[in-house]
Design a protein around this motif. Structure first.
Motif, PDB file in Angstrom:
ATOM      1  N   VAL A  56     -19.803   7.330  -0.959  1.00 43.00           N
ATOM      2  CA  VAL A  56     -18.607   6.484  -1.251  1.00 43.00           C
ATOM      3  C   VAL A  56     -17.794   6.457   0.213  1.00 43.00           C
ATOM      4  CG1 VAL A  56     -18.334   7.569  -3.445  1.00 43.00           C
ATOM      5  CG2 VAL A  56     -17.157   8.601  -1.684  1.00 43.00           C
ATOM      6  N   ALA A  57     -18.145   6.986   1.216  1.00 48.46           N
ATOM      7  CA  ALA A  57     -17.572   6.855   2.330  1.00 48.46           C
ATOM      8  C   ALA A  57     -17.381   5.517   2.807  1.00 48.46           C
ATOM      9  CB  ALA A  57     -18.108   7.740   3.433  1.00 48.46           C
ATOM     10  N   ASP A  58     -18.668   4.536   2.892  1.00 47.71           N
ATOM     11  CA  ASP A  58     -18.284   3.208   3.118  1.00 47.71           C
ATOM     12  C   ASP A  58     -17.590   2.417   2.173  1.00 47.71           C
ATOM     13  OD1 ASP A  58     -19.701   3.591   5.640  1.00 47.71           O
ATOM     14  OD2 ASP A  58     -21.788   2.997   4.125  1.00 47.71           O
ATOM     15  N   VAL A  59     -17.347   2.942   0.967  1.00 46.46           N
ATOM     16  CA  VAL A  59     -16.562   1.965  -0.110  1.00 46.46           C
ATOM     17  C   VAL A  59     -15.185   2.217   0.145  1.00 46.46           C
ATOM     18  CG1 VAL A  59     -16.149   1.906  -2.583  1.00 46.46           C
ATOM     19  CG2 VAL A  59     -18.545   2.141  -1.659  1.00 46.46           C
ATOM     20  N   VAL A  60     -14.488   3.447   0.551  1.00 47.69           N
ATOM     21  CA  VAL A  60     -13.327   3.744   0.658  1.00 47.69           C
ATOM     22  C   VAL A  60     -12.658   3.601   2.099  1.00 47.69           C
ATOM     23  CG1 VAL A  60     -13.213   5.250  -1.336  1.00 47.69           C
ATOM     24  CG2 VAL A  60     -13.723   6.119   1.104  1.00 47.69           C
ATOM     25  N   ARG A  61     -13.586   3.265   3.110  1.00 48.74           N
ATOM     26  CA  ARG A  61     -13.119   3.226   4.302  1.00 48.74           C
ATOM     27  C   ARG A  61     -12.295   1.883   4.488  1.00 48.74           C
ATOM     28  NH1 ARG A  61     -17.918   2.689   8.343  1.00 48.74           N
ATOM     29  NH2 ARG A  61     -18.333   4.492   7.355  1.00 48.74           N
ATOM     30  N   PRO A  62     -12.274   0.797   3.994  1.00 49.50           N
ATOM     31  CA  PRO A  62     -11.134  -0.297   4.109  1.00 49.50           C
ATOM     32  C   PRO A  62      -9.747   0.359   3.484  1.00 49.50           C
ATOM     33  CG  PRO A  62     -13.179  -1.215   3.388  1.00 49.50           C
ATOM     34  CD  PRO A  62     -13.354   0.231   3.379  1.00 49.50           C
ATOM     35  N   LEU A  63      -9.982   1.084   2.337  1.00 45.75           N
ATOM     36  CA  LEU A  63      -8.892   1.421   1.568  1.00 45.75           C
ATOM     37  C   LEU A  63      -7.857   2.295   2.472  1.00 45.75           C
ATOM     38  CD1 LEU A  63      -9.997   1.568  -1.972  1.00 45.75           C
ATOM     39  CD2 LEU A  63      -8.770  -0.377  -0.749  1.00 45.75           C
ATOM     40  N   LEU A  64      -8.550   3.079   3.185  1.00 45.91           N
ATOM     41  CA  LEU A  64      -8.063   4.172   4.085  1.00 45.91           C
ATOM     42  C   LEU A  64      -7.506   3.846   5.199  1.00 45.91           C
ATOM     43  CD1 LEU A  64     -10.239   7.348   3.009  1.00 45.91           C
ATOM     44  CD2 LEU A  64      -7.915   6.835   2.015  1.00 45.91           C
ATOM     45  N   ALA A  65      -7.684   2.534   5.696  1.00 42.89           N
ATOM     46  CA  ALA A  65      -7.539   2.152   7.136  1.00 42.89           C
ATOM     47  C   ALA A  65      -5.944   2.478   7.323  1.00 42.89           C
ATOM     48  CB  ALA A  65      -7.887   0.917   7.412  1.00 42.89           C
ATOM     49  N   GLY A  66      -5.702   3.432   8.558  1.00 38.39           N
ATOM     50  CA  GLY A  66      -4.469   3.772   8.705  1.00 38.39           C
ATOM     51  C   GLY A  66      -3.730   4.681   7.879  1.00 38.39           C
ATOM     52  N   ARG A  67      -4.225   5.095   6.815  1.00 39.12           N
ATOM     53  CA  ARG A  67      -3.700   5.966   6.078  1.00 39.12           C
ATOM     54  C   ARG A  67      -4.474   7.160   5.477  1.00 39.12           C
ATOM     55  NH1 ARG A  67      -2.250   2.586   0.712  1.00 39.12           N
ATOM     56  NH2 ARG A  67      -4.336   2.113   0.762  1.00 39.12           N
ATOM     57  N   ALA A  68      -5.559   7.540   6.400  1.00 40.36           N
ATOM     58  CA  ALA A  68      -6.407   8.582   6.183  1.00 40.36           C
ATOM     59  C   ALA A  68      -5.870   9.769   6.329  1.00 40.36           C
ATOM     60  CB  ALA A  68      -7.625   8.461   7.022  1.00 40.36           C
ATOM     61  N   ARG A  69      -4.723  10.228   7.156  1.00 39.08           N
ATOM     62  CA  ARG A  69      -4.044  11.386   7.537  1.00 39.08           C
ATOM     63  C   ARG A  69      -3.092  11.819   6.120  1.00 39.08           C
ATOM     64  NH1 ARG A  69      -1.371  12.715  12.748  1.00 39.08           N
ATOM     65  NH2 ARG A  69      -3.470  12.525  13.433  1.00 39.08           N
ATOM     66  N   PRO A  70      -2.459  10.686   5.886  1.00 43.58           N
ATOM     67  CA  PRO A  70      -1.568  11.306   4.578  1.00 43.58           C
ATOM     68  C   PRO A  70      -2.347  11.340   3.302  1.00 43.58           C
ATOM     69  CG  PRO A  70      -1.097   8.876   5.306  1.00 43.58           C
ATOM     70  CD  PRO A  70      -1.948   9.426   6.289  1.00 43.58           C
ATOM     71  N   ALA A  71      -3.317  10.607   3.106  1.00 46.30           N
ATOM     72  CA  ALA A  71      -4.279  10.886   2.202  1.00 46.30           C
ATOM     73  C   ALA A  71      -5.010  12.147   1.980  1.00 46.30           C
ATOM     74  CB  ALA A  71      -5.235   9.677   1.782  1.00 46.30           C
ATOM     75  N   LEU A  72      -5.429  12.552   3.062  1.00 49.69           N
ATOM     76  CA  LEU A  72      -5.890  13.930   3.201  1.00 49.69           C
ATOM     77  C   LEU A  72      -4.970  15.049   2.915  1.00 49.69           C
ATOM     78  CD1 LEU A  72      -8.394  15.623   4.001  1.00 49.69           C
ATOM     79  CD2 LEU A  72      -7.837  15.611   6.482  1.00 49.69           C
ATOM     80  N   ILE A  73      -3.711  14.857   3.544  1.00 48.80           N
ATOM     81  CA  ILE A  73      -2.668  15.678   3.352  1.00 48.80           C
ATOM     82  C   ILE A  73      -2.449  15.735   1.766  1.00 48.80           C
ATOM     83  CG2 ILE A  73      -0.214  16.417   3.802  1.00 48.80           C
ATOM     84  CD1 ILE A  73      -0.507  15.054   6.466  1.00 48.80           C
ATOM     85  N   ALA A  74      -2.366  14.841   1.137  1.00 44.63           N
ATOM     86  CA  ALA A  74      -1.871  14.832  -0.302  1.00 44.63           C
ATOM     87  C   ALA A  74      -3.229  15.425  -0.958  1.00 44.63           C
ATOM     88  CB  ALA A  74      -1.865  13.221  -0.689  1.00 44.63           C
ATOM     89  N   ILE A  75      -4.330  15.338  -0.623  1.00 45.20           N
ATOM     90  CA  ILE A  75      -5.343  15.722  -1.305  1.00 45.20           C
ATOM     91  C   ILE A  75      -5.358  17.343  -1.238  1.00 45.20           C
ATOM     92  CG2 ILE A  75      -8.099  15.997  -1.792  1.00 45.20           C
ATOM     93  CD1 ILE A  75      -7.999  12.981  -0.629  1.00 45.20           C
ATOM     94  N   LEU A  76      -5.345  17.778   0.138  1.00 45.63           N
ATOM     95  CA  LEU A  76      -5.299  19.306   0.409  1.00 45.63           C
ATOM     96  C   LEU A  76      -4.161  20.071  -0.240  1.00 45.63           C
ATOM     97  CD1 LEU A  76      -6.418  19.132   4.156  1.00 45.63           C
ATOM     98  CD2 LEU A  76      -7.781  19.788   2.119  1.00 45.63           C
ATOM     99  N   GLY A  77      -2.989  19.147  -0.174  1.00 44.63           N
ATOM    100  CA  GLY A  77      -1.828  19.755  -0.960  1.00 44.63           C
ATOM    101  C   GLY A  77      -1.950  19.945  -2.413  1.00 44.63           C
ATOM    102  N   GLY A  78      -2.334  18.834  -3.069  1.00 44.20           N
ATOM    103  CA  GLY A  78      -2.616  18.921  -4.498  1.00 44.20           C
ATOM    104  C   GLY A  78      -3.725  20.219  -4.783  1.00 44.20           C
ATOM    105  N   THR A  79      -4.864  20.174  -4.127  1.00 40.07           N
ATOM    106  CA  THR A  79      -5.852  21.187  -4.359  1.00 40.07           C
ATOM    107  C   THR A  79      -5.241  22.646  -4.337  1.00 40.07           C
ATOM    108  OG1 THR A  79      -7.310  19.677  -3.424  1.00 40.07           O
ATOM    109  CG2 THR A  79      -8.144  21.849  -3.957  1.00 40.07           C
ATOM    110  N   ILE A  80      -4.505  22.876  -3.022  1.00 43.21           N
ATOM    111  CA  ILE A  80      -4.085  24.192  -2.838  1.00 43.21           C
ATOM    112  C   ILE A  80      -3.051  24.580  -3.950  1.00 43.21           C
ATOM    113  CG2 ILE A  80      -2.861  25.471  -1.253  1.00 43.21           C
ATOM    114  CD1 ILE A  80      -4.264  24.079   1.088  1.00 43.21           C
ATOM    115  N   PHE A  81      -2.156  23.452  -4.236  1.00 44.63           N
ATOM    116  CA  PHE A  81      -1.149  23.741  -5.172  1.00 44.63           C
ATOM    117  C   PHE A  81      -1.751  24.178  -6.465  1.00 44.63           C
ATOM    118  CE2 PHE A  81       2.006  22.285  -8.510  1.00 44.63           C
ATOM    119  CZ  PHE A  81       2.876  23.147  -8.105  1.00 44.63           C
TER     120      PHE A  81
END
Length: 230
Positions: free
Chosen positions: A78-103
């Motif tokens: 799925v990495a190739d599929v989501v790459r255009p959607l994450l352009a310029g927003r990968a860091r906040p998306a990663l922070i949101a995912i990690l935060g949600g998981t840890i919480f």
């Protein structure tokens, strides 16, 4: 004879899953008719009716557990599929995912400890926040009980897929990317499947969130298990 029995058991499980998937499609893929949950309940019913011990079934169906590893690796596609959607927003998306998981892990573990529950229930409730393929693989390596956490994980995914979309609407959350990420973290495979049906490309975001949450759990769950064992 054991090899033939194992092959027959795996074939029977896959057949049940295929039938439940077809039934789900005919019903319009509602969250409550998830093929994984329906197939699991069917297998449990058959085992109860025939008197086959769960341990015997687990031994015969072991090759299906081995297949979880390649299945998880295949999700990297799925990495190739989501790459255009994450352009310029990968860091906040990663922070949101990690935060949600840890919480999710922390609140479930903390509430279970606060209520004084049995260590087995604490483990099951804490790990249900992770998708079942990751959960089964991780707990299997730790020699921890798998059956109850896996069942709760699937049930969590079904509940999240049913309740999350109406909750998003009530909260005014219209961003499709954010909804997909949230479904991937909270709804696991069931929520990701729902997201894919709504929008295949953004369903890839849900899968990415699911995988990232699973990898995070692979680091955190051994630590949690050591605390529980201690």
């Amino acid at each position: 004879m054991t090899l033939l029995s194992s092959a027959g058991t795996c074939l029977a499980v896959l057949t049940v899953f295929a039938l439940m998937r077809r039934l789900s499609a005919r019903l319009g893929h509602p969250a409550w008719a998830n093929p994984v949950l329906a197939a699991a309940l069917t297998v449990i019913g058959v085992l109860a009716a025939t008197g086959v011990p769960i341990a015997t079934f687990q031994r015969l169906a072991a090759p299906l557990g081995w297949a979880l590893g390649p299945a998880i690796v295949a999700l990297a596609a799925v990495a190739d599929v989501v790459r255009p959607l994450l352009a310029g927003r990968a860091r906040p998306a990663l922070i949101a995912i990690l935060g949600g998981t840890i919480f999710g892990l922390g609140i479930a573990w903390g509430m279970a400890r606060l209520l004084g529950l049995d260590p087995l229930l604490i483990t099951a409730l804490a790990t249900k926040t992770i998708s079942s393929p990751f959960l089964i693989t991780i707990l299997g390596r730790l020699n921890a009980p798998v059956a109850l956490p896996a069942a709760l994980s699937v049930a969590t995914g079904v509940i999240a897929a049913m309740l999350a979309p109406p909750l998003f609407n009530r909260l005014g959350l219209r961003d499709r990317d954010a909804r997909a990420l949230a479904l991937g973290v909270s709804g696991h495979l069931v929520g990701s499947e729902y997201a894919i049906r709504q929008d295949p490309q953004r369903g890839g975001l849900a899968i990415m969130a699911l995988v990232t949450a699973g990898l995070t759990a692979a680091v955190l769950l051994p630590l949690v298990w050591q605390m529980l064992a201690g």
